[in-house]
Design an enzyme around this catalytic site. Sequence first.
Site, PDB file in Angstrom:
ATOM      1  N   ASP A  86       0.116  -2.686  -0.683  1.00  0.00           N
ATOM      2  CA  ASP A  86       1.136  -3.736  -1.162  1.00  0.00           C
ATOM      3  C   ASP A  86       2.616  -2.970  -1.017  1.00  0.00           C
ATOM      4  OD1 ASP A  86      -0.694  -5.154  -2.547  1.00  0.00           O
ATOM      5  OD2 ASP A  86      -0.081  -3.996  -4.303  1.00  0.00           O
ATOM      6  N   HIS A 142      -5.302  -0.394   3.307  1.00  0.00           N
ATOM      7  CA  HIS A 142      -6.176  -1.085   3.692  1.00  0.00           C
ATOM      8  C   HIS A 142      -5.458  -1.743   5.128  1.00  0.00           C
ATOM      9  CE1 HIS A 142      -7.782  -1.934  -0.371  1.00  0.00           C
ATOM     10  NE2 HIS A 142      -6.973  -1.300  -0.938  1.00  0.00           N
ATOM     11  N   SER A 226       5.766   5.599  -0.139  1.00  0.00           N
ATOM     12  CA  SER A 226       5.644   6.572   1.683  1.00  0.00           C
ATOM     13  C   SER A 226       5.405   4.946   2.831  1.00  0.00           C
ATOM     14  CB  SER A 226       4.117   7.297   1.898  1.00  0.00           C
ATOM     15  OG  SER A 226       4.629   7.325   3.028  1.00  0.00           O
TER      16      SER A 226
END
Length: 260
Positions: A86, A142, A226
Amino acid sequence: MIQGLYRLMIELTNGKWTSSLLRRFARSRASRFVVPSFARIYQLNVDEMEKSVSEYPTLHDLFVRTLKNESRVIDRSEDSVVSPVDAVIEDIGPIKETSEILVKGKTYSIEEMLGDQEVLSKYLNGTYMILYLSPSHYHRIHSPVDGTVTKQWTLGAKSYPVNKLGLKYGVRTLAKNYRVITEVKTSFGHVAIVKVGAMFVNSIETTHKGSELEKGGEMAYFSFGSTVVLLFEKNTFQVEAAIQTPKDIKVGEKIGVIHK
Protein backbone atom coordinates in the site's frame (compact mmCIF):
# COMPACT_ATOMS: atom_id res chain seq x y z
CA MET A 1 0.75 19.68 18.31
CA ILE A 2 0.52 15.88 18.63
CA GLN A 3 0.64 15.46 14.86
CA GLY A 4 3.71 17.68 14.68
CA LEU A 5 5.39 15.58 17.35
CA TYR A 6 4.71 12.37 15.45
CA ARG A 7 6.07 13.86 12.24
CA LEU A 8 9.21 14.97 14.01
CA MET A 9 9.58 11.55 15.60
CA ILE A 10 9.01 9.49 12.48
CA GLU A 11 10.18 11.55 9.52
CA LEU A 12 13.12 13.54 10.83
CA THR A 13 14.91 11.32 13.34
CA ASN A 14 17.84 9.53 11.70
CA GLY A 15 20.73 9.51 14.14
CA LYS A 16 21.95 6.17 15.41
CA TRP A 17 21.29 6.81 19.09
CA THR A 18 18.03 8.74 18.78
CA SER A 19 16.66 6.15 16.37
CA SER A 20 17.68 3.37 18.73
CA LEU A 21 15.87 5.02 21.63
CA LEU A 22 12.75 5.58 19.58
CA ARG A 23 12.85 2.01 18.34
CA ARG A 24 13.04 0.75 21.91
CA PHE A 25 10.11 2.95 22.91
CA ALA A 26 7.96 1.76 19.99
CA ARG A 27 8.50 -1.84 21.10
CA SER A 28 7.93 -1.14 24.80
CA ARG A 29 4.68 -1.64 26.71
CA ALA A 30 4.72 2.09 27.53
CA SER A 31 4.06 2.90 23.88
CA ARG A 32 0.58 1.36 24.08
CA PHE A 33 -0.66 4.65 25.52
CA VAL A 34 -0.01 6.46 22.22
CA VAL A 35 -1.52 3.76 20.00
CA PRO A 36 -5.07 5.27 19.96
CA SER A 37 -3.85 8.80 19.20
CA PHE A 38 -1.49 7.54 16.48
CA ALA A 39 -4.31 5.60 14.82
CA ARG A 40 -6.51 8.69 14.97
CA ILE A 41 -3.92 11.23 13.76
CA TYR A 42 -2.86 9.10 10.80
CA GLN A 43 -6.45 8.03 10.06
CA LEU A 44 -5.70 4.32 9.99
CA ASN A 45 -8.46 2.18 8.48
CA VAL A 46 -9.50 0.31 11.60
CA ASP A 47 -12.20 -1.65 9.76
CA GLU A 48 -9.64 -3.66 7.78
CA MET A 49 -7.34 -4.44 10.72
CA GLU A 50 -7.23 -8.00 12.01
CA LYS A 51 -7.50 -6.65 15.58
CA SER A 52 -9.13 -3.65 17.21
CA VAL A 53 -6.85 -0.70 18.09
CA SER A 54 -7.05 -1.52 21.81
CA GLU A 55 -5.60 -5.01 21.19
CA TYR A 56 -2.18 -3.78 19.98
CA PRO A 57 0.19 -3.95 22.95
CA THR A 58 2.86 -1.66 21.46
CA LEU A 59 3.24 0.97 18.75
CA HIS A 60 5.46 -1.45 16.84
CA ASP A 61 2.68 -4.04 16.77
CA LEU A 62 0.37 -1.43 15.30
CA PHE A 63 2.92 -0.53 12.59
CA VAL A 64 3.35 -4.15 11.48
CA ARG A 65 -0.34 -5.03 11.77
CA THR A 66 -1.89 -7.67 9.55
CA LEU A 67 -5.23 -7.25 7.80
CA LYS A 68 -8.44 -9.25 7.68
CA ASN A 69 -8.66 -11.90 5.00
CA GLU A 70 -9.87 -10.55 1.66
CA SER A 71 -8.93 -6.96 2.58
CA ARG A 72 -6.70 -6.93 -0.48
CA VAL A 73 -7.60 -8.48 -3.83
CA ILE A 74 -4.64 -9.80 -5.84
CA ASP A 75 -4.81 -9.44 -9.62
CA ARG A 76 -4.26 -13.01 -10.82
CA SER A 77 -3.93 -12.28 -14.54
CA GLU A 78 -1.07 -14.38 -15.91
CA ASP A 79 0.77 -11.37 -17.35
CA SER A 80 0.17 -8.92 -14.49
CA VAL A 81 2.67 -7.40 -12.08
CA VAL A 82 1.03 -6.17 -8.87
CA SER A 83 1.85 -3.60 -6.25
CA PRO A 84 3.88 -5.14 -3.42
CA VAL A 85 2.67 -2.52 -0.92
CA ASP A 86 0.00 0.00 0.00
CA ALA A 87 1.78 3.16 -1.09
CA VAL A 88 2.00 6.17 -3.35
CA ILE A 89 3.75 5.55 -6.65
CA GLU A 90 6.04 8.57 -6.67
CA ASP A 91 8.01 7.97 -9.84
CA ILE A 92 8.42 5.65 -12.82
CA GLY A 93 11.03 5.85 -15.53
CA PRO A 94 13.87 4.37 -17.53
CA ILE A 95 17.19 3.19 -16.13
CA LYS A 96 19.95 4.69 -18.26
CA GLU A 97 22.87 2.75 -19.70
CA THR A 98 24.99 4.65 -17.15
CA SER A 99 22.78 3.13 -14.37
CA GLU A 100 21.33 6.55 -13.51
CA ILE A 101 17.68 7.29 -12.75
CA LEU A 102 16.08 10.70 -12.28
CA VAL A 103 13.80 11.00 -9.22
CA LYS A 104 12.18 14.32 -8.23
CA GLY A 105 14.83 16.15 -10.24
CA LYS A 106 17.68 14.34 -8.50
CA THR A 107 19.97 11.75 -10.10
CA TYR A 108 20.45 8.41 -8.35
CA SER A 109 22.76 5.54 -9.23
CA ILE A 110 21.31 2.04 -9.52
CA GLU A 111 24.89 0.79 -9.31
CA GLU A 112 25.25 2.39 -5.87
CA MET A 113 21.78 1.22 -4.82
CA LEU A 114 22.47 -2.43 -5.69
CA GLY A 115 26.15 -2.50 -4.77
CA ASP A 116 26.72 -5.44 -7.12
CA GLN A 117 28.16 -5.02 -10.62
CA GLU A 118 27.04 -8.43 -11.83
CA VAL A 119 23.44 -7.87 -10.72
CA LEU A 120 23.46 -4.30 -12.07
CA SER A 121 24.08 -5.31 -15.69
CA LYS A 122 20.65 -6.99 -15.92
CA TYR A 123 18.78 -3.76 -15.24
CA LEU A 124 20.59 -1.26 -17.47
CA ASN A 125 18.07 0.26 -19.93
CA GLY A 126 15.28 -1.29 -17.90
CA THR A 127 12.49 0.33 -15.87
CA TYR A 128 12.25 1.52 -12.26
CA MET A 129 9.25 2.26 -10.06
CA ILE A 130 9.34 3.98 -6.65
CA LEU A 131 6.59 3.35 -4.10
CA TYR A 132 6.53 5.43 -0.92
CA LEU A 133 4.84 4.24 2.29
CA SER A 134 3.82 6.90 4.81
CA PRO A 135 3.35 6.08 8.51
CA SER A 136 -0.38 5.68 7.82
CA HIS A 137 0.05 2.85 5.32
CA TYR A 138 -0.20 -0.88 5.90
CA HIS A 139 3.48 -1.87 6.28
CA ARG A 140 3.62 -5.47 5.08
CA ILE A 141 5.42 -6.16 1.78
CA HIS A 142 4.11 -8.71 -0.73
CA SER A 143 5.66 -10.20 -3.83
CA PRO A 144 4.75 -8.39 -7.08
CA VAL A 145 5.37 -11.54 -9.14
CA ASP A 146 5.61 -15.31 -9.06
CA GLY A 147 9.24 -16.39 -8.99
CA THR A 148 12.30 -17.77 -7.26
CA VAL A 149 14.59 -15.78 -4.99
CA THR A 150 18.09 -16.05 -6.43
CA LYS A 151 19.83 -13.63 -4.08
CA GLN A 152 19.09 -11.47 -1.07
CA TRP A 153 21.51 -9.02 0.51
CA THR A 154 21.70 -6.03 2.85
CA LEU A 155 23.48 -2.69 2.38
CA GLY A 156 23.71 0.66 4.14
CA ALA A 157 23.64 1.73 7.77
CA LYS A 158 21.85 5.01 8.50
CA SER A 159 18.38 5.73 7.22
CA TYR A 160 17.18 9.20 6.27
CA PRO A 161 13.63 10.28 5.37
CA VAL A 162 12.40 8.94 2.03
CA ASN A 163 9.21 10.96 1.68
CA LYS A 164 8.78 13.45 -1.17
CA LEU A 165 11.00 16.06 0.49
CA GLY A 166 13.56 13.45 1.46
CA LEU A 167 13.82 12.25 -2.14
CA LYS A 168 14.15 15.80 -3.43
CA TYR A 169 16.52 17.30 -0.86
CA GLY A 170 18.20 14.30 0.79
CA VAL A 171 21.67 13.06 -0.11
CA ARG A 172 21.29 9.90 -2.26
CA THR A 173 18.77 8.45 0.20
CA LEU A 174 17.64 5.60 -2.06
CA ALA A 175 21.22 4.50 -2.65
CA LYS A 176 22.65 5.14 0.84
CA ASN A 177 19.90 4.20 3.31
CA TYR A 178 19.79 0.83 5.00
CA ARG A 179 18.17 -1.52 2.48
CA VAL A 180 17.37 -5.17 1.89
CA ILE A 181 17.47 -6.23 -1.75
CA THR A 182 15.73 -9.33 -3.05
CA GLU A 183 16.32 -10.49 -6.62
CA VAL A 184 13.64 -12.73 -8.07
CA LYS A 185 13.90 -14.86 -11.21
CA THR A 186 10.60 -15.02 -13.08
CA SER A 187 9.34 -16.53 -16.33
CA PHE A 188 10.04 -13.20 -18.08
CA GLY A 189 13.33 -12.12 -16.52
CA HIS A 190 14.62 -10.80 -13.22
CA VAL A 191 13.01 -8.31 -10.85
CA ALA A 192 14.90 -6.58 -8.03
CA ILE A 193 12.77 -5.60 -5.03
CA VAL A 194 14.71 -2.96 -3.07
CA LYS A 195 13.27 -2.34 0.38
CA VAL A 196 14.65 0.99 1.64
CA GLY A 197 14.56 1.89 5.33
CA ALA A 198 13.27 5.32 6.30
CA MET A 199 14.63 5.29 9.82
CA PHE A 200 15.87 2.80 12.41
CA VAL A 201 18.74 0.51 11.45
CA ASN A 202 17.44 -3.00 10.72
CA SER A 203 13.84 -1.82 10.41
CA ILE A 204 13.12 -4.27 7.58
CA GLU A 205 12.22 -7.85 8.51
CA THR A 206 11.85 -10.66 5.96
CA THR A 207 9.04 -13.13 6.61
CA HIS A 208 8.93 -15.47 3.61
CA LYS A 209 10.22 -19.01 4.02
CA GLY A 210 12.19 -20.78 1.31
CA SER A 211 13.04 -19.43 -2.12
CA GLU A 212 9.67 -19.59 -3.91
CA LEU A 213 7.50 -16.47 -3.99
CA GLU A 214 3.85 -16.31 -4.98
CA LYS A 215 2.36 -13.15 -6.45
CA GLY A 216 0.61 -11.35 -3.60
CA GLY A 217 2.24 -13.51 -0.93
CA GLU A 218 3.83 -11.75 2.05
CA MET A 219 7.61 -11.49 1.98
CA ALA A 220 8.64 -8.82 4.55
CA TYR A 221 7.52 -5.84 6.60
CA PHE A 222 8.70 -2.34 7.48
CA SER A 223 8.73 -0.73 10.89
CA PHE A 224 7.50 2.83 10.17
CA GLY A 225 7.02 4.32 6.69
CA SER A 226 9.55 3.63 3.99
CA THR A 227 10.03 2.97 0.27
CA VAL A 228 10.14 0.08 -2.17
CA VAL A 229 12.01 0.41 -5.46
CA LEU A 230 11.19 -2.10 -8.18
CA LEU A 231 13.73 -2.69 -10.97
CA PHE A 232 12.85 -4.55 -14.18
CA GLU A 233 15.10 -5.83 -16.93
CA LYS A 234 15.04 -4.19 -20.35
CA ASN A 235 11.97 -4.96 -22.50
CA THR A 236 10.29 -7.11 -19.83
CA PHE A 237 7.78 -4.73 -18.24
CA GLN A 238 5.15 -2.27 -19.42
CA VAL A 239 3.62 0.16 -16.90
CA GLU A 240 -0.17 0.15 -16.63
CA ALA A 241 -1.34 2.92 -18.96
CA ALA A 242 -3.76 4.43 -16.43
CA ILE A 243 -1.03 5.12 -13.84
CA GLN A 244 -0.05 8.76 -13.52
CA THR A 245 2.28 9.76 -10.67
CA PRO A 246 1.72 10.40 -7.86
CA LYS A 247 -0.72 7.49 -7.66
CA ASP A 248 -2.25 5.85 -4.58
CA ILE A 249 -2.06 2.09 -4.89
CA LYS A 250 -2.83 -0.93 -2.73
CA VAL A 251 -1.30 -4.39 -2.42
CA GLY A 252 -2.35 -6.63 -5.28
CA GLU A 253 -3.50 -3.93 -7.67
CA LYS A 254 -2.09 -4.19 -11.18
CA ILE A 255 0.86 -1.87 -11.87
CA GLY A 256 1.83 -3.26 -15.27
CA VAL A 257 2.20 -6.26 -17.53
CA ILE A 258 5.12 -8.47 -18.48
CA HIS A 259 6.69 -9.06 -21.89
CA LYS A 260 7.99 -12.58 -22.33
